[in-house]
Design an enzyme around this catalytic site. Structure first.
Site, short mmCIF file in Angstrom:
data_model
loop_
_atom_site.label_atom_id
_atom_site.label_comp_id
_atom_site.label_asym_id
_atom_site.label_seq_id
_atom_site.Cartn_x
_atom_site.Cartn_y
_atom_site.Cartn_z
N LYS A 11 5.28 -1.61 -8.76
CA LYS A 11 6.32 -1.33 -7.81
C LYS A 11 7.56 -1.96 -8.53
CE LYS A 11 4.49 -2.13 -3.07
NZ LYS A 11 5.35 -2.83 -1.67
N PHE A 59 11.79 -2.73 8.65
CA PHE A 59 11.40 -2.54 7.16
C PHE A 59 11.84 -1.10 6.66
CE2 PHE A 59 6.98 -4.59 7.76
CZ PHE A 59 6.79 -3.44 7.32
N ARG A 87 -7.11 -6.69 -3.25
CA ARG A 87 -6.45 -7.66 -2.23
C ARG A 87 -6.41 -9.01 -2.60
NH1 ARG A 87 -4.11 -4.10 1.81
NH2 ARG A 87 -4.09 -6.21 3.34
N THR A 93 1.35 -10.62 1.15
CA THR A 93 2.38 -9.75 0.95
C THR A 93 3.06 -10.00 0.41
OG1 THR A 93 1.46 -8.40 2.87
CG2 THR A 93 3.59 -8.00 2.16
N ARG A 104 1.03 -10.93 -7.09
CA ARG A 104 2.23 -11.23 -6.41
C ARG A 104 3.32 -12.74 -6.35
NH1 ARG A 104 0.12 -8.35 -1.26
NH2 ARG A 104 1.06 -5.76 -1.50
N ASN A 114 7.41 -7.26 -4.09
CA ASN A 114 6.39 -7.58 -3.87
C ASN A 114 5.24 -7.50 -5.55
OD1 ASN A 114 5.49 -5.58 -3.10
ND2 ASN A 114 4.42 -6.77 -0.77
N HIS A 117 0.84 -2.74 -4.10
CA HIS A 117 0.44 -1.90 -3.30
C HIS A 117 -0.62 -2.58 -3.80
CE1 HIS A 117 -0.21 0.20 0.21
NE2 HIS A 117 -1.15 1.26 -0.78
P1 CMP Z 1 2.59 -2.91 1.20
O1 CMP Z 1 1.23 -3.46 0.76
O2 CMP Z 1 3.24 -1.73 -0.27
O3 CMP Z 1 2.94 -2.54 2.33
C1 CMP Z 1 3.64 -1.33 2.87
C2 CMP Z 1 4.93 -2.92 2.47
O4 CMP Z 1 6.43 -3.12 3.49
C3 CMP Z 1 4.64 -3.83 1.95
O5 CMP Z 1 3.78 -3.94 1.20
C4 CMP Z 1 5.76 -4.82 1.50
O6 CMP Z 1 6.50 -4.25 0.28
C5 CMP Z 1 6.74 -4.10 3.04
N1 CMP Z 1 7.13 -5.01 4.01
C6 CMP Z 1 6.08 -5.70 4.67
N2 CMP Z 1 6.31 -6.37 5.52
C7 CMP Z 1 7.17 -6.65 5.97
C8 CMP Z 1 9.07 -7.01 6.32
N3 CMP Z 1 8.86 -7.84 7.15
N4 CMP Z 1 9.89 -7.07 5.84
C9 CMP Z 1 10.30 -5.82 4.79
N5 CMP Z 1 8.67 -5.46 3.81
C10 CMP Z 1 7.66 -5.54 4.07
#
Ligand code: CMP
Length: 139
Positions: A11, A59, A87, A93, A104, A114, A117
């Protein structure tokens, strides 16, 4: 049956901090083969399309703005049990909740920024890979 491919993005936060090389090295060290990879830049509309599954989440707008804020690396990875093993390698996450030593935990700075993905299923790995790479039969 589990397929042997998953999809990842490094990212904008991790890319702009100069951590793409370290993250790719961690991925290869963990036994994943890079099937396809490119540096690219998502427009807000393309980011919205990629994350359409989160459209109703509070979000979503911030996520789309953030994911289109800078360059990313998009990549398809191959390994036995790829989705699940990847994962585990990247961790939870929220980087604050990710196990020590995961991507992460090492490189993420917030739940949004984070670092990486990772696809959550074989089906989504195929969909997400096709979103970025149109000539997959070559790989
Ligand atoms: P990713 O695995 O790319 O999938 C969805 C993305 O949304 C996740 O990583 C985070 O970067 C973002 N995300 C998930 N939950 C939240 C949250 N509660 N607040 C902000 N961003 C989020």
């Amino acid at each position: 049956m589990a397929t042997n491919r998953t999809f990842t993005m490094i990212k904008p936060d991790a890319f702009s901090a100069g951590n793409a090389g370290n993250i790719l090295a961690m991925i290869e060290k963990a036994g994943f083969r890079l099937v396809a990879a490119k540096i690219t830049h998502l427009s807000p509309a393309r980011a919205g399309e990629f994350y359409a599954v989160h459209k109703e989440r509070p979000f979503y707008q911030d996520l789309c703005a953030y994911m289109s804020s800078g360059a990313i690396v998009a990549a398809i990875l191959e390994k036995e049990n790829a989705v699940e093993d990847f994962r585990k390698l990247i961790g939870a996450t929220d980087p604050k909740k990710a196990d020590a030593g995961t991507v992460r935990a090492l490189y993420g700075t917030s739940i949004e920024a984070n670092a990486v993905h990772g696809s959550d299923s074989d089906e989504n790995a195929a969909i997400e890979g096709s979103f970025f790479f149109s000539n997959l039969e070559q790989f």
